[in-house]
Design a protein around this motif. Structure first.
Motif, short mmCIF file in Angstrom:
data_model
loop_
_atom_site.label_atom_id
_atom_site.label_comp_id
_atom_site.label_asym_id
_atom_site.label_seq_id
_atom_site.Cartn_x
_atom_site.Cartn_y
_atom_site.Cartn_z
N ARG A 1 -0.84 -3.52 -9.30
CA ARG A 1 -1.31 -4.61 -8.45
C ARG A 1 -0.17 -5.08 -7.56
O ARG A 1 0.99 -4.81 -7.82
CB ARG A 1 -1.77 -5.80 -9.32
CG ARG A 1 -2.92 -5.52 -10.24
CD ARG A 1 -3.04 -6.64 -11.27
NE ARG A 1 -1.78 -6.79 -12.02
CZ ARG A 1 -1.53 -7.79 -12.86
NH1 ARG A 1 -2.42 -8.74 -13.06
NH2 ARG A 1 -0.37 -7.86 -13.50
N PHE A 2 -0.51 -5.83 -6.52
CA PHE A 2 0.51 -6.33 -5.60
C PHE A 2 1.67 -6.99 -6.36
O PHE A 2 2.84 -6.69 -6.13
CB PHE A 2 -0.14 -7.33 -4.63
CG PHE A 2 0.82 -7.93 -3.65
CD1 PHE A 2 1.14 -7.28 -2.47
CD2 PHE A 2 1.40 -9.17 -3.90
CE1 PHE A 2 2.04 -7.84 -1.56
CE2 PHE A 2 2.30 -9.73 -3.00
CZ PHE A 2 2.61 -9.07 -1.83
N ILE A 3 1.31 -7.86 -7.31
CA ILE A 3 2.36 -8.61 -8.01
C ILE A 3 3.28 -7.67 -8.79
O ILE A 3 4.49 -7.87 -8.87
CB ILE A 3 1.74 -9.70 -8.94
CG1 ILE A 3 2.80 -10.50 -9.67
CG2 ILE A 3 0.76 -9.11 -9.94
CD1 ILE A 3 3.60 -11.42 -8.81
N ASP A 4 2.69 -6.59 -9.34
CA ASP A 4 3.52 -5.64 -10.11
C ASP A 4 4.51 -4.94 -9.19
O ASP A 4 5.66 -4.71 -9.56
CB ASP A 4 2.63 -4.60 -10.80
CG ASP A 4 1.58 -5.24 -11.69
OD1 ASP A 4 1.92 -6.23 -12.36
OD2 ASP A 4 0.42 -4.78 -11.69
N THR A 5 4.03 -4.57 -8.01
CA THR A 5 4.91 -3.89 -7.07
C THR A 5 6.05 -4.82 -6.65
O THR A 5 7.21 -4.41 -6.58
CB THR A 5 4.11 -3.42 -5.84
OG1 THR A 5 2.97 -2.70 -6.29
CG2 THR A 5 4.96 -2.54 -4.95
N ILE B 1 0.84 -1.20 0.00
CA ILE B 1 0.00 0.00 0.00
C ILE B 1 0.88 1.26 0.00
O ILE B 1 0.60 2.23 -0.69
CB ILE B 1 -0.93 0.01 1.24
CG1 ILE B 1 -1.81 -1.25 1.26
CG2 ILE B 1 -1.73 1.31 1.32
CD1 ILE B 1 -3.16 -1.12 0.64
N LYS B 2 1.96 1.21 0.75
CA LYS B 2 2.84 2.37 0.86
C LYS B 2 3.59 2.61 -0.46
O LYS B 2 3.76 3.74 -0.90
CB LYS B 2 3.83 2.12 1.99
CG LYS B 2 4.78 3.26 2.26
CD LYS B 2 5.35 3.15 3.67
CE LYS B 2 6.74 3.75 3.75
NZ LYS B 2 7.81 2.79 3.40
N GLU B 3 4.02 1.54 -1.10
CA GLU B 3 4.90 1.68 -2.26
C GLU B 3 4.21 1.71 -3.61
O GLU B 3 4.81 2.09 -4.61
CB GLU B 3 5.91 0.51 -2.28
CG GLU B 3 6.78 0.39 -1.05
CD GLU B 3 7.79 1.52 -0.97
OE1 GLU B 3 8.02 2.20 -2.00
OE2 GLU B 3 8.35 1.74 0.13
N ARG B 4 2.98 1.29 -3.66
CA ARG B 4 2.36 1.09 -4.97
C ARG B 4 2.16 2.40 -5.72
O ARG B 4 1.91 3.43 -5.12
CB ARG B 4 1.03 0.37 -4.84
CG ARG B 4 -0.08 1.21 -4.23
CD ARG B 4 -1.39 0.44 -4.19
NE ARG B 4 -2.35 1.13 -3.33
CZ ARG B 4 -3.50 0.60 -2.95
NH1 ARG B 4 -3.85 -0.61 -3.32
NH2 ARG B 4 -4.31 1.31 -2.17
N ARG C 1 8.48 -5.02 -9.43
CA ARG C 1 9.26 -3.80 -9.62
C ARG C 1 10.31 -3.63 -8.53
O ARG C 1 11.46 -3.31 -8.80
CB ARG C 1 8.31 -2.59 -9.64
CG ARG C 1 9.00 -1.25 -9.83
CD ARG C 1 7.99 -0.14 -10.10
NE ARG C 1 6.96 0.00 -9.07
CZ ARG C 1 7.12 0.68 -7.93
NH1 ARG C 1 8.26 1.29 -7.66
NH2 ARG C 1 6.13 0.75 -7.07
N LEU C 2 9.91 -3.90 -7.28
CA LEU C 2 10.81 -3.61 -6.16
C LEU C 2 11.65 -4.80 -5.73
O LEU C 2 12.65 -4.64 -5.04
CB LEU C 2 9.98 -3.14 -4.95
CG LEU C 2 9.23 -1.82 -5.11
CD1 LEU C 2 8.43 -1.52 -3.86
CD2 LEU C 2 10.21 -0.69 -5.42
N GLY C 3 11.23 -5.99 -6.08
CA GLY C 3 11.93 -7.18 -5.57
C GLY C 3 11.50 -7.48 -4.14
O GLY C 3 10.65 -6.80 -3.56
N VAL C 4 12.11 -8.51 -3.58
CA VAL C 4 11.69 -9.02 -2.28
C VAL C 4 12.15 -8.11 -1.13
O VAL C 4 11.51 -8.02 -0.09
CB VAL C 4 12.23 -10.46 -2.09
CG1 VAL C 4 11.98 -10.97 -0.69
CG2 VAL C 4 11.62 -11.39 -3.12
N ALA C 5 13.26 -7.39 -1.35
CA ALA C 5 13.96 -6.73 -0.24
C ALA C 5 13.09 -5.85 0.67
O ALA C 5 13.08 -6.05 1.88
CB ALA C 5 15.15 -5.95 -0.79
N PRO C 6 12.33 -4.88 0.12
CA PRO C 6 11.58 -4.01 1.04
C PRO C 6 10.52 -4.77 1.85
O PRO C 6 10.25 -4.43 3.01
CB PRO C 6 10.92 -2.98 0.11
CG PRO C 6 11.03 -3.52 -1.26
CD PRO C 6 12.19 -4.47 -1.28
#
Ligand code: HEM
Ligand code: SF4
Lengths: 557, 205
Positions: free
Chosen positions: A530-534, A522-525, A537-542
């Motif tokens: 969609r969740f999967i897109d985020t 929710i914070k990064e999108r 895009r960001l990878g697992v790290a955050p």
């Protein structure tokens, strides 16, 4: 849908007689446990933690009202008044008695149903897209070919005892909804440049312990050769697949060991002999079976319907359901409806006998007396008029079948897990229920949007956790039940296998772990992400950082 | 009482076994015949039977005998006259490679019998071997299944081209007979009936 002629009927009747004799010999001590096991398994009968479990075939997910009424009656008479729809579009009974099974099969045979090859090391129920025949993006209706393949695979003598189970999925849409890349053979139908029906063949996909997505073995196969080409693939597998270690026995392991190129060479060499053999499909047979899947006698309707638009405008609860549970149809004025078997607070995929009767009645009144089972474990009415949607919703809602959560976080795919399954490392249903309780706010669920959460109770992956946007896997840690979480899995054309985020969690931590994953999203999108897109895009790290953050964390174990 | 079922066209009956089966002597070497290792054999050429086993296998001097594939290949010269007299058959295990037999015996129909040994009834390679012997290599004489052969696999064995079945010793062949006809109209073409149902019948929709 397909209707039996006397030949089909005779085969299931003879199967009932054969299995009745096998059960009798087992109970009389004439068959040992080891000898009976493959026989009962080929008939879908598992012996589980508390009771046998019977898996009833729903070929490519198609059911008639009459069949569903019968399933409801069987669940009432021989079981605890409910059944479980599985990710392979079948129905599973959790509590039948071993000695009743021949009678259950006899009852099923009266409505053109059976449990043939629903488990065991043979070719299993062939699955496909739940919107086959009505999806606007469909290129080819795959059901006639699926039925032809069902008949061909039924008691195929050469492939009766394979190294391991063998699952085939077929699909005829641009957007794959049948997870064909996660099957031993996946067949993607398309129209080739000369306008003919052709098949792209995938091989060696599978989840389980060693999740692998399939590889393309043939870009173009004429449809007539579907059966002989499968025979070539399965013969190579039957002869050379490993039989010494059940965890290495799936075709995916053989394809990996040989490499797709060498495997393909062996298959093509085999096929050189099989091509044009008698099992080659004829135009006449495709046409005969195809007649069973012709379009329903639709009314000519307008694309819009005023009463429907008014109901959506005035009734927010109805509107929310329409948004999630009503899907596009290729015919103007019609829609497909998903009846959710994921109400918050009961095991995903379960339906009571009363609910089954209700759904069968709804299909009778509003959808040409047919329905489908989806691999997401819901039921589908494929052909509902816009003007009937409100009535369908009201009746479905009154029977707990209208939770507007399709495609949302609480539309969880979940295996039977430790409550029923003797292979389980951990329970899975209570985790699903706890997550549904944590997210029991529909507005919030809608805000989170499209997401898939899959749970398996062990690495056999019946709940497809590898391809869940969020996947949860039950693991055993010093004899305690723990859960490993992965993110970034996906089914469909751009399928991927999820990545594990870190050490596993205890059961009571799971709702908050999921909450933290959602919080990061929710914070990064970005808008419309969609969740999967985020995650992609960001990878697992955050996600990992937040879930395992020291200050808030009682979680790591 | 004999435990051998033999098919003659569509009729099956229990008959005396006129063939003696030659077994390999036990080996000291580790036996790498485990199912699924065929790929390895093929790639490495590793043998599953030792030279010593082959050399010391005892073949009765007279009468009809079925010898192991490895013995047949290695000692074919010394068996020549008996092969031509129709006294020698060959048996193989499910992990063995058919091409080896073909390589050494181009005309299979010189052999009056080929037998396939199935160690565990759940080993379905036997069905592919039968199918290949019949449909690819044109073998026309008796094709026998022996070993862990049970009633519930007979129908599949028959459809895969087998014509005789030596039922496991502790089971009744009499009981097993009926299973050859478990299903009257199979869907798919196979060895015994190559045409699929849709080419045998005019099925109306
Ligand atoms: C409690 C009874 C069940 C048992 C004992 C069981 C057992 C297994 C096993 C051993 C595997 C792994 C096979 C392999 O990878 O070689 C597997 C995979 C699978 N099962 Fe089940 N299962 C059960 C119930 C279910 C149910 C209820 C569903 C559907 C909801 C299901 C759907 C699947 C699927 C989709 C896979 C993955 C297939 C793949 O690996 O490609 N199973 N199951
Ligand atoms: S994933 Fe494991 S626990 Fe769940 S049903 Fe399959 S075998 Fe059982």
């Amino acid at each position: 849908m397909y209707k039996y002629d006397q030949i089909d009927q005779q085969i299931v009747d003879e199967r009932v007689a054969q299995y009745r004799d096998q059960t009798r010999r087992y109970l009389a001590g004439e068959l040992s446990e080891d000898e009976f096991r493959p026989l009962r398994l080929q008939n879908g009968l598992y012996i589980q933690r508390y009771a046998p479990m019977l898996r009833i075939a729903v070929p490519y997910g198609m059911l008639s009202s009459r069949q569903l009424h019968k399933l409801a009656d069987i669940a009432a008479k021989y079981d605890k008044d409910y059944g479980h729809f599985s990710t392979r579009q079948n129905l599973q009974l959790n509590w039948p008695k071993l000695e009743d099974v021949p009678d259950i099969l006899a009852e099923l045979a009266t409505v053109e149903m059976h449990a043939i090859q629903t488990s065991g090391n043979c070719i299993r129920n062939i699955t496909t897209d739940q919107f086959a025949g009505i999806a606007p993006d469909e290129v080819i209706d795959p059901r006639a070919m699926a039925e032809i393949m069902r008949q061909w695979s039924t008691f195929h003598p050469e492939f009766a005892l394979l190294p391991r189970k063998f699952k085939i999925a077929v699909s005829g849409t641009k957007q794959d909804r049948a997870v064909i890349q996660a099957h031993d053979i996946g067949m993607e139908f398309y129209t080739d440049s000369s306008g003919k029906l052709a098949i792209k063949v995938w091989v060696g996909g599978g989840l389980g312990r060693t999740p692998i997505l399939g590889s393309v073995i043939r870009e173009h196969l004429d449809w007539q050769h579907a059966l002989t080409y499968c025979e070539a693939i399965i013969r190579v597998y039957n002869l050379h697949g490993r039989r010494d270690n059940i965890y290495k026995a799936r075709i995916k392991i053989l394809v990996k060991a040989l490499g797709i190129d060498e495997f393909k060479n062996q298959v093509e060499a085999e096929w050189a002999f099989l091509k044009d053999a008698p099992n080659t499909i004829t135009e006449a047979e495709l046409a005969r079976v195809g007649q069973h899947f012709e379009d329903m006698p639709y009314d000519a309707l307008q694309a819009h319907e005023a009463s429907f638009d008014a109901a959506v405008a005035s009734n927010p609860a109805f509107a929310a359901w329409v948004k999630r549970c009503v899907h596009a149809h290729k015919t103007a004025g019609y829609r497909a409806v998903t009846l959710s078997l994921k109400p918050h607070g009961s095991a995903p995929g379960d339906a009571t006998s009363a609910q089954m009767h209700t759904v069968a009645d709804l299909a009778e009144s509003y959808s040409f007396s047919e329905l489908r089972v989806s691999h997401e474990q819901n039921l589908i009415l494929a052909d509902v008029k816009l003007s009937d949607l409100l009535a369908v919703w009201e009746k479905a809602r009154a029977n707990g079948l209208a939770t507007p959560n399709i495609g949302l976080l609480t539309d969880i795919i979940c295996c039977p897990g430790g409550d029923f399954c003797s292979l389980a490392n951990a329970k899975s249903i209570p985790i699903a229920l706890a997550i549904q309780a944590q997210f029991d706010n529909l507005d919030y669920l809608h805000d989170i949007g499209d997401i898939e959460l899959n749970i398996s109770g062990c690495m056999n992956a019946c709940g497809h956790h590898h391809v869940g946007h969020i996947g949860i896997l039950g693991v055993d840690k010093d004899s305690a039940e723990f859960y490993q979480v992965s993110i970034g899995g996906k089914q469909g054309n751009d399928a991927s296998i999820g990545a594990v985020i870190g050490p596993s969690f205890a059961a009571d931590e799971m709702p908050s772990v999921i909450q933290k994953l959602i919080d990061v999203y929710i914070k990064e999108r970005t808008d419309e992400e969609r969740f999967i897109d985020t995650v992609r895009r960001l990878g697992v790290a955050p996600f990992k950082a937040h879930v395992y953050a020291k200050d808030t964390n009682e979680a790591t174990a | 009482m004999s435990n051998l079922i033999k098919l003659n066209g569509e009729t099956a009956s229990i008959v005396e076994n006129e063939w003696t089966c030659v077994n390999l002597p036990a080996s000291q070497a580790e036996q790498r015949v485990q199912a699924g290792k065929v790929v390895l054999f093929k790639l490495t050429g590793e043998k599953s039977v030792t030279d010593e086993q082959i050399a010391t296998a005892v073949i009765p001097a007279t009468g009809k005998v079925i010898v192991p594939l490895s013995v047949f290949i290695a000692r074919k010269n010394s068996l020549e006259s008996r092969i031509n007299a129709g006294e020698i058959g060959v048996w193989l295990d499910t992990h063995e490679v058919l091409e080896q037999l073909i390589e050494h015996q181009a005309d299979l129909n010189v052999l009056l019998i080929i037998a396939v040994h199935v160690e565990r009834f759940a080993d379905g390679r036997i069905f592919s071997l039968g199918t290949l012997l019949r449909s690819r290599y044109g073998f026309k004489n008796e094709l026998r299944a022996f070993g862990d052969v049970l009633k519930d696999q007979l129908f599949f064995l028959k459809r895969s081209g087998f014509t005789s079945f030596l039922i496991r010793a502790d089971r009744s062949a009499e009981d097993a007979l009926a299973s050859l006809h478990d299903f009257s109209q199979p869907y798919q073409g196979a060895v015994d009936e190559p045409q699929p149902i849709f080419k045998r019948y005019h099925r109306t929709a």
